[in-house]
Design an enzyme around this catalytic site. Structure first.
Site, mmCIF file in Angstrom:
data_model
loop_
_atom_site.group_PDB
_atom_site.id
_atom_site.type_symbol
_atom_site.label_atom_id
_atom_site.label_comp_id
_atom_site.label_asym_id
_atom_site.label_seq_id
_atom_site.Cartn_x
_atom_site.Cartn_y
_atom_site.Cartn_z
ATOM 1 N N LYS A 117 -5.605 -0.259 -1.265
ATOM 2 C CA LYS A 117 -6.578 -0.455 -2.350
ATOM 3 C C LYS A 117 -6.452 -1.859 -2.948
ATOM 4 C CE LYS A 117 -4.819 2.933 -4.778
ATOM 5 N NZ LYS A 117 -3.715 3.337 -3.870
ATOM 6 N N ARG B 42 -7.323 8.407 -11.864
ATOM 7 C CA ARG B 42 -6.383 9.146 -11.025
ATOM 8 C C ARG B 42 -6.326 10.617 -11.372
ATOM 9 N NH1 ARG B 42 -2.831 4.600 -9.465
ATOM 10 N NH2 ARG B 42 -1.113 5.428 -8.276
ATOM 11 N N ARG C 169 6.482 -3.332 2.469
ATOM 12 C CA ARG C 169 5.778 -4.124 1.447
ATOM 13 C C ARG C 169 6.755 -4.952 0.612
ATOM 14 N NH1 ARG C 169 1.644 -1.455 -2.738
ATOM 15 N NH2 ARG C 169 3.414 -0.121 -3.239
ATOM 16 N N ARG D 31 9.102 -3.132 -4.477
ATOM 17 C CA ARG D 31 8.845 -2.365 -5.702
ATOM 18 C C ARG D 31 9.826 -1.212 -5.768
ATOM 19 N NH1 ARG D 31 2.402 -1.353 -6.140
ATOM 20 N NH2 ARG D 31 3.147 0.726 -6.682
ATOM 21 N N ARG E 207 5.107 10.347 -4.941
ATOM 22 C CA ARG E 207 3.792 9.759 -5.257
ATOM 23 C C ARG E 207 2.705 10.401 -4.399
ATOM 24 N NH1 ARG E 207 5.177 3.733 -4.264
ATOM 25 N NH2 ARG E 207 2.975 3.326 -4.657
HETATM 26 P P1 AP5 Z 1 -1.559 -2.205 -0.910
HETATM 27 O O1 AP5 Z 1 -2.871 -2.918 -0.820
HETATM 28 O O2 AP5 Z 1 -0.516 -2.749 -1.815
HETATM 29 O O3 AP5 Z 1 -1.816 -0.637 -1.152
HETATM 30 P P2 AP5 Z 1 -2.277 0.143 -2.463
HETATM 31 O O4 AP5 Z 1 -3.194 1.224 -2.021
HETATM 32 O O5 AP5 Z 1 -2.768 -0.807 -3.502
HETATM 33 O O6 AP5 Z 1 -0.873 0.784 -2.824
HETATM 34 P P3 AP5 Z 1 -0.094 0.994 -4.199
HETATM 35 O O7 AP5 Z 1 1.260 1.501 -3.803
HETATM 36 O O8 AP5 Z 1 -0.138 -0.206 -5.075
HETATM 37 O O9 AP5 Z 1 -0.945 2.131 -4.831
HETATM 38 P P4 AP5 Z 1 -0.523 3.143 -5.873
HETATM 39 O O10 AP5 Z 1 -1.868 3.703 -6.215
HETATM 40 O O11 AP5 Z 1 0.473 4.147 -5.498
HETATM 41 O O12 AP5 Z 1 0.246 2.274 -6.958
HETATM 42 P P5 AP5 Z 1 -0.184 1.692 -8.370
HETATM 43 O O13 AP5 Z 1 0.354 0.338 -8.454
HETATM 44 O O14 AP5 Z 1 -1.635 1.910 -8.630
HETATM 45 O O15 AP5 Z 1 -0.983 -2.102 0.598
HETATM 46 C C1 AP5 Z 1 0.284 -1.510 0.849
HETATM 47 C C2 AP5 Z 1 1.015 -2.315 1.933
HETATM 48 O O16 AP5 Z 1 0.282 -2.237 3.164
HETATM 49 C C3 AP5 Z 1 1.121 -3.823 1.628
HETATM 50 O O17 AP5 Z 1 2.326 -4.311 2.152
HETATM 51 C C4 AP5 Z 1 -0.078 -4.455 2.374
HETATM 52 O O18 AP5 Z 1 0.197 -5.790 2.755
HETATM 53 C C5 AP5 Z 1 -0.165 -3.530 3.599
HETATM 54 N N1 AP5 Z 1 -1.541 -3.329 4.090
HETATM 55 C C6 AP5 Z 1 -2.667 -3.192 3.348
HETATM 56 N N2 AP5 Z 1 -3.744 -2.981 4.149
HETATM 57 C C7 AP5 Z 1 -3.246 -2.985 5.436
HETATM 58 C C8 AP5 Z 1 -3.852 -2.798 6.723
HETATM 59 N N3 AP5 Z 1 -5.180 -2.579 6.854
HETATM 60 N N4 AP5 Z 1 -3.055 -2.841 7.814
HETATM 61 C C9 AP5 Z 1 -1.710 -3.052 7.705
HETATM 62 N N5 AP5 Z 1 -1.085 -3.248 6.518
HETATM 63 C C10 AP5 Z 1 -1.845 -3.200 5.399
HETATM 64 O O19 AP5 Z 1 0.595 2.671 -9.361
HETATM 65 C C11 AP5 Z 1 1.995 2.642 -9.502
HETATM 66 C C12 AP5 Z 1 2.414 3.639 -10.591
HETATM 67 O O20 AP5 Z 1 1.810 3.261 -11.853
HETATM 68 C C13 AP5 Z 1 1.957 5.088 -10.379
HETATM 69 O O21 AP5 Z 1 2.851 5.810 -9.556
HETATM 70 C C14 AP5 Z 1 1.910 5.607 -11.813
HETATM 71 O O22 AP5 Z 1 3.189 5.893 -12.288
HETATM 72 C C15 AP5 Z 1 1.387 4.408 -12.591
HETATM 73 N N6 AP5 Z 1 -0.091 4.383 -12.659
HETATM 74 C C16 AP5 Z 1 -0.916 3.412 -12.155
HETATM 75 N N7 AP5 Z 1 -2.194 3.697 -12.419
HETATM 76 C C17 AP5 Z 1 -2.192 4.883 -13.102
HETATM 77 C C18 AP5 Z 1 -3.221 5.704 -13.628
HETATM 78 N N8 AP5 Z 1 -4.522 5.389 -13.503
HETATM 79 N N9 AP5 Z 1 -2.857 6.847 -14.252
HETATM 80 C C19 AP5 Z 1 -1.559 7.191 -14.405
HETATM 81 N N10 AP5 Z 1 -0.519 6.457 -13.919
HETATM 82 C C20 AP5 Z 1 -0.847 5.311 -13.279
#
Ligand code: AP5
Length: 218
Positions: A13, A88, A127, A160, A171
């Protein structure tokens, strides 16, 4: 354009939102990035959020809705935004709908990036993120030119804390339980497009553009 990117942890994402933000000139709003910055700066929000994030659980809806309301009210989000990692829960989606209605605007599209759990585990174990500017790398698919250092600013690359394998499993569980229901929520509003998130970053990006009707743009 007002768009939501849905999908499990590691679906890509943030990577796709970054590309779209550059191409379409609208801000990427990532609740994860905002929360991590709050944790780093030890603000009230960061202190309250940290425990949930470390365990892979969701931060309470009311904290998230307050921060989104403030962020989408900023001038740079007037013409549109890309929501990454929000909403979410159904309560967050309903809260967003009310906020947008109050402003007389609506979502254009919700794109769900679909990848298998095995792909998630694989991507997140590789990552690395720049501790200074936040740029995201992957040791297999998007490696930095110099090991351990950011190509853009030279900052140190780190993993991370919530990318530890046990936390990733939690997660994924939380995603299935609390975020998957949003697919039905947005399907019932005819906003949902499912996009295959496997393949290279460029392939996935082309599929998203097609799904949102922007494939002919230069
Ligand atoms: P990346 O693009 O970083 O993936 P992502 O989907 O953004 O993954 P996240 O882990 O950031 O998502 P998340 O939703 O769990 O975490 P968030 O930060 O929102 O890609 C991942 C890896 O793959 C990278 O190394 C990239 O280079 C690689 N990659 C990407 N595309 C690729 C491809 N096509 N081919 C190969 N490699 C590829 O949330 C973290 C925490 O914050 C949550 O657990 C929660 O505690 C809190 N939080 C955040 N938002 C909320 C909310 N709305 N409500 C409640 N709690 C929240």
């Amino acid at each position: 354009m007002r768009l939501v990117l849905l999908g499990p942890p590691g679906a890509g994402k943030g990577t796709q939102a970054e590309l779209m933000s550059r191409e379409f000139g609208i801000p990427k709003i990532s609740t994860g990035d905002i929360l991590r910055e709050a944790v780093r700066n030890e603000t009230d929000l960061g202190i309250r959020a940290k425990g949930y994030m470390d365990k892979g659980e969701l931060v309470p809806d009311e904290l998230i809705l307050d921060l989104i309301e403030e962020r989408i009210s900023s001038g740079d989000a007037e013409e549109g935004f890309l929501l990454d990692g929000f909403p979410r829960t159904v309560a967050q989606a309903e809260g967003l709908e009310k906020m947008l209605e109050a402003r007389g605007v609506f979502l254009d599209s919700v794109v769900s990036l679909d990848v298998s759990d095995a792909t998630v585990v694989d991507r997140l174990s590789q990552r690395y993120v720049c501790g200074s500017c936040g740029r995201v790398y992957n040791l297999v698919s998007q490696a930095p030119a110099e090991q351990g250092a950011c190509d853009d600013c030279g900052g140190r690359l780190e993993q991370r804390t919530d990318d530890e394998p046990e936390t990733v499993v939690e997660r994924l569980r939380v995603y299935d339980e609390q975020t998957q229901p949003l697919r039905g929520f947005y399907q019932s509003r005819s906003l949902l497009s499912s996009v295959d998130g496997n393949g290279s970053t460029e392939e996935v990006y082309a599929r998203i553009r097609k799904a949102i009707g922007e494939e002919s743009r230069p």
